[in-house]
Design a protein around this motif. Structure first.
Motif, PDB file in Angstrom:
ATOM      1  N   GLY A  25      28.358   8.906  38.567  1.00 54.66           N
ATOM      2  CA  GLY A  25      29.724   8.439  38.796  1.00 54.66           C
ATOM      3  C   GLY A  25      30.421   7.940  37.549  1.00 54.66           C
ATOM      4  O   GLY A  25      31.498   7.359  37.631  1.00 54.66           O
ATOM      5  N   LYS A  26      29.818   8.174  36.390  1.00 56.89           N
ATOM      6  CA  LYS A  26      30.393   7.734  35.127  1.00 56.89           C
ATOM      7  C   LYS A  26      30.571   8.932  34.210  1.00 56.89           C
ATOM      8  O   LYS A  26      29.726   9.811  34.144  1.00 56.89           O
ATOM      9  CB  LYS A  26      29.491   6.704  34.458  1.00 56.89           C
ATOM     10  CG  LYS A  26      29.432   5.402  35.216  1.00 56.89           C
ATOM     11  CD  LYS A  26      28.183   4.617  34.860  1.00 56.89           C
ATOM     12  CE  LYS A  26      27.896   3.552  35.883  1.00 56.89           C
ATOM     13  NZ  LYS A  26      27.815   4.001  37.257  1.00 56.89           N
ATOM     14  N   LEU A  27      31.682   8.945  33.498  1.00 56.97           N
ATOM     15  CA  LEU A  27      31.922   9.963  32.490  1.00 56.97           C
ATOM     16  C   LEU A  27      31.720   9.323  31.128  1.00 56.97           C
ATOM     17  O   LEU A  27      32.387   8.342  30.787  1.00 56.97           O
ATOM     18  CB  LEU A  27      33.343  10.516  32.612  1.00 56.97           C
ATOM     19  CG  LEU A  27      33.733  11.585  31.592  1.00 56.97           C
ATOM     20  CD1 LEU A  27      32.835  12.819  31.718  1.00 56.97           C
ATOM     21  CD2 LEU A  27      35.200  11.961  31.756  1.00 56.97           C
ATOM     22  N   PHE A  28      30.760   9.835  30.367  1.00 54.82           N
ATOM     23  CA  PHE A  28      30.457   9.348  29.022  1.00 54.82           C
ATOM     24  C   PHE A  28      31.068  10.319  28.025  1.00 54.82           C
ATOM     25  O   PHE A  28      30.798  11.520  28.091  1.00 54.82           O
ATOM     26  CB  PHE A  28      28.941   9.264  28.811  1.00 54.82           C
ATOM     27  CG  PHE A  28      28.268   8.242  29.668  1.00 54.82           C
ATOM     28  CD1 PHE A  28      28.027   6.965  29.200  1.00 54.82           C
ATOM     29  CD2 PHE A  28      27.885   8.557  30.972  1.00 54.82           C
ATOM     30  CE1 PHE A  28      27.408   6.009  29.996  1.00 54.82           C
ATOM     31  CE2 PHE A  28      27.263   7.617  31.777  1.00 54.82           C
ATOM     32  CZ  PHE A  28      27.018   6.342  31.289  1.00 54.82           C
ATOM     33  N   ILE A  29      31.885   9.799  27.105  1.00 53.61           N
ATOM     34  CA  ILE A  29      32.571  10.638  26.123  1.00 53.61           C
ATOM     35  C   ILE A  29      32.329  10.089  24.725  1.00 53.61           C
ATOM     36  O   ILE A  29      32.549   8.901  24.471  1.00 53.61           O
ATOM     37  CB  ILE A  29      34.088  10.691  26.385  1.00 53.61           C
ATOM     38  CG1 ILE A  29      34.372  11.274  27.760  1.00 53.61           C
ATOM     39  CG2 ILE A  29      34.800  11.476  25.290  1.00 53.61           C
ATOM     40  CD1 ILE A  29      35.827  11.233  28.144  1.00 53.61           C
ATOM     41  N   GLU A  30      31.891  10.973  23.834  1.00 54.19           N
ATOM     42  CA  GLU A  30      31.755  10.589  22.431  1.00 54.19           C
ATOM     43  C   GLU A  30      33.077  10.880  21.733  1.00 54.19           C
ATOM     44  O   GLU A  30      33.630  11.974  21.855  1.00 54.19           O
ATOM     45  CB  GLU A  30      30.641  11.371  21.764  1.00 54.19           C
ATOM     46  CG  GLU A  30      30.449  10.969  20.317  1.00 54.19           C
ATOM     47  CD  GLU A  30      29.298  11.682  19.644  1.00 54.19           C
ATOM     48  OE1 GLU A  30      29.065  11.391  18.470  1.00 54.19           O
ATOM     49  OE2 GLU A  30      28.648  12.531  20.281  1.00 54.19           O
ATOM     50  N   ILE A  31      33.577   9.879  21.011  1.00 55.06           N
ATOM     51  CA  ILE A  31      34.814  10.056  20.258  1.00 55.06           C
ATOM     52  C   ILE A  31      34.435  10.686  18.919  1.00 55.06           C
ATOM     53  O   ILE A  31      33.746  10.061  18.115  1.00 55.06           O
ATOM     54  CB  ILE A  31      35.544   8.713  20.041  1.00 55.06           C
ATOM     55  CG1 ILE A  31      35.781   7.989  21.371  1.00 55.06           C
ATOM     56  CG2 ILE A  31      36.854   8.940  19.284  1.00 55.06           C
ATOM     57  CD1 ILE A  31      36.583   8.745  22.399  1.00 55.06           C
ATOM     58  N   PRO A  32      34.860  11.927  18.685  1.00 51.84           N
ATOM     59  CA  PRO A  32      34.444  12.623  17.463  1.00 51.84           C
ATOM     60  C   PRO A  32      35.001  11.974  16.201  1.00 51.84           C
ATOM     61  O   PRO A  32      36.099  11.406  16.217  1.00 51.84           O
ATOM     62  CB  PRO A  32      35.025  14.031  17.627  1.00 51.84           C
ATOM     63  CG  PRO A  32      35.546  14.123  19.003  1.00 51.84           C
ATOM     64  CD  PRO A  32      35.712  12.740  19.526  1.00 51.84           C
ATOM     65  N   ASP A  33      34.252  12.071  15.114  1.00 51.27           N
ATOM     66  CA  ASP A  33      34.762  11.621  13.825  1.00 51.27           C
ATOM     67  C   ASP A  33      36.014  12.413  13.497  1.00 51.27           C
ATOM     68  O   ASP A  33      36.133  13.590  13.829  1.00 51.27           O
ATOM     69  CB  ASP A  33      33.719  11.844  12.726  1.00 51.27           C
ATOM     70  CG  ASP A  33      32.568  10.854  12.825  1.00 51.27           C
ATOM     71  OD1 ASP A  33      32.710   9.834  13.519  1.00 51.27           O
ATOM     72  OD2 ASP A  33      31.523  11.109  12.203  1.00 51.27           O
ATOM     73  N   GLY A  34      36.951  11.750  12.857  1.00 49.60           N
ATOM     74  CA  GLY A  34      38.165  12.436  12.441  1.00 49.60           C
ATOM     75  C   GLY A  34      39.279  12.417  13.468  1.00 49.60           C
ATOM     76  O   GLY A  34      40.405  12.785  13.164  1.00 49.60           O
ATOM     77  N   ILE A  35      39.001  11.987  14.697  1.00 51.16           N
ATOM     78  CA  ILE A  35      40.054  11.900  15.715  1.00 51.16           C
ATOM     79  C   ILE A  35      40.927  10.697  15.386  1.00 51.16           C
ATOM     80  O   ILE A  35      40.437   9.588  15.230  1.00 51.16           O
ATOM     81  CB  ILE A  35      39.456  11.734  17.133  1.00 51.16           C
ATOM     82  CG1 ILE A  35      38.807  13.027  17.593  1.00 51.16           C
ATOM     83  CG2 ILE A  35      40.507  11.285  18.129  1.00 51.16           C
ATOM     84  CD1 ILE A  35      39.776  14.121  17.969  1.00 51.16           C
ATOM     85  N   LEU A  36      42.216  10.919  15.257  1.00 46.24           N
ATOM     86  CA  LEU A  36      43.167   9.837  15.031  1.00 46.24           C
ATOM     87  C   LEU A  36      43.750   9.453  16.374  1.00 46.24           C
ATOM     88  O   LEU A  36      44.347  10.290  17.067  1.00 46.24           O
ATOM     89  CB  LEU A  36      44.266  10.279  14.073  1.00 46.24           C
ATOM     90  CG  LEU A  36      43.783  10.716  12.696  1.00 46.24           C
ATOM     91  CD1 LEU A  36      44.936  11.278  11.882  1.00 46.24           C
ATOM     92  CD2 LEU A  36      43.127   9.555  11.974  1.00 46.24           C
ATOM     93  N   PHE A  37      43.581   8.203  16.764  1.00 47.32           N
ATOM     94  CA  PHE A  37      43.920   7.780  18.117  1.00 47.32           C
ATOM     95  C   PHE A  37      45.375   8.072  18.474  1.00 47.32           C
ATOM     96  O   PHE A  37      45.658   8.585  19.544  1.00 47.32           O
ATOM     97  CB  PHE A  37      43.611   6.299  18.317  1.00 47.32           C
ATOM     98  CG  PHE A  37      43.834   5.859  19.735  1.00 47.32           C
ATOM     99  CD1 PHE A  37      42.875   6.096  20.701  1.00 47.32           C
ATOM    100  CD2 PHE A  37      45.010   5.244  20.110  1.00 47.32           C
ATOM    101  CE1 PHE A  37      43.080   5.721  22.023  1.00 47.32           C
ATOM    102  CE2 PHE A  37      45.220   4.860  21.419  1.00 47.32           C
ATOM    103  CZ  PHE A  37      44.253   5.101  22.369  1.00 47.32           C
ATOM    104  N   ASN A  38      46.304   7.751  17.581  1.00 45.74           N
ATOM    105  CA  ASN A  38      47.719   7.918  17.938  1.00 45.74           C
ATOM    106  C   ASN A  38      48.069   9.361  18.251  1.00 45.74           C
ATOM    107  O   ASN A  38      48.860   9.629  19.146  1.00 45.74           O
ATOM    108  CB  ASN A  38      48.615   7.371  16.816  1.00 45.74           C
ATOM    109  CG  ASN A  38      48.544   5.866  16.753  1.00 45.74           C
ATOM    110  OD1 ASN A  38      48.253   5.200  17.734  1.00 45.74           O
ATOM    111  ND2 ASN A  38      48.792   5.315  15.586  1.00 45.74           N
ATOM    112  N   SER A  39      47.483  10.307  17.532  1.00 45.05           N
ATOM    113  CA  SER A  39      47.808  11.711  17.789  1.00 45.05           C
ATOM    114  C   SER A  39      47.020  12.286  18.964  1.00 45.05           C
ATOM    115  O   SER A  39      47.371  13.330  19.487  1.00 45.05           O
ATOM    116  CB  SER A  39      47.577  12.553  16.533  1.00 45.05           C
ATOM    117  OG  SER A  39      46.227  12.513  16.159  1.00 45.05           O
TER     118      SER A  39
END
Length: 116
Positions: A25-39
């Motif tokens: 019941g949980k979605l685990f997501i890795e935030i990739p290097d280089g991802i800029l949050f605002n964009s």
């Protein structure tokens, strides 16, 4: 456990790929290097909506490397969306997570205390 990839194209035509694992019941997501949050915020919000409406998740848990130069900004921005930093030993955090930051968002009740 199911591996899921989300590819989203935002208004300016930029593509974002979010890789995740659906478990318990949980979605685990890795935030990739280089991802800029605002964009990438628009595409990530679409992932949150999909986790709620289509996958019927109760939580979304993100993780990213502590060594990232934008770590403080990422934490602040995800907290703005309702995520909370998870402490070591939390039931959503693997035991071998020393170099990774974990944050959780409660879909059913964004005010829910996930601090245990």
């Amino acid at each position: 456990m199911v591996h899921i990839s989300f590819e989203r194209v935002v208004g300016d035509g930029k593509k974002f790929l979010w890789d995740g694992v659906l478990a318990g019941g949980k979605l685990f997501i890795e935030i990739p290097d280089g991802i800029l949050f605002n964009s990438s915020k628009e595409s990530f919000i679409e992932v949150l909506e999909y986790a709620d409406r289509a996958l019927h998740c109760d939580h979304v848990v993100i993780c990213f490397r502590k060594e990232r130069s934008d770590r403080v900004s990422l934490i602040r921005n995800f907290m703005f969306l309702g995520f909370k930093v998870l402490p070591a030993g939390h039931r959503f955090v693997p035991a071998s997570s020393g170099s990774v930051v974990y944050m959780a968002y409660s879909i059913d009740d964004p005010g829910e205390d996930d601090s245990d």
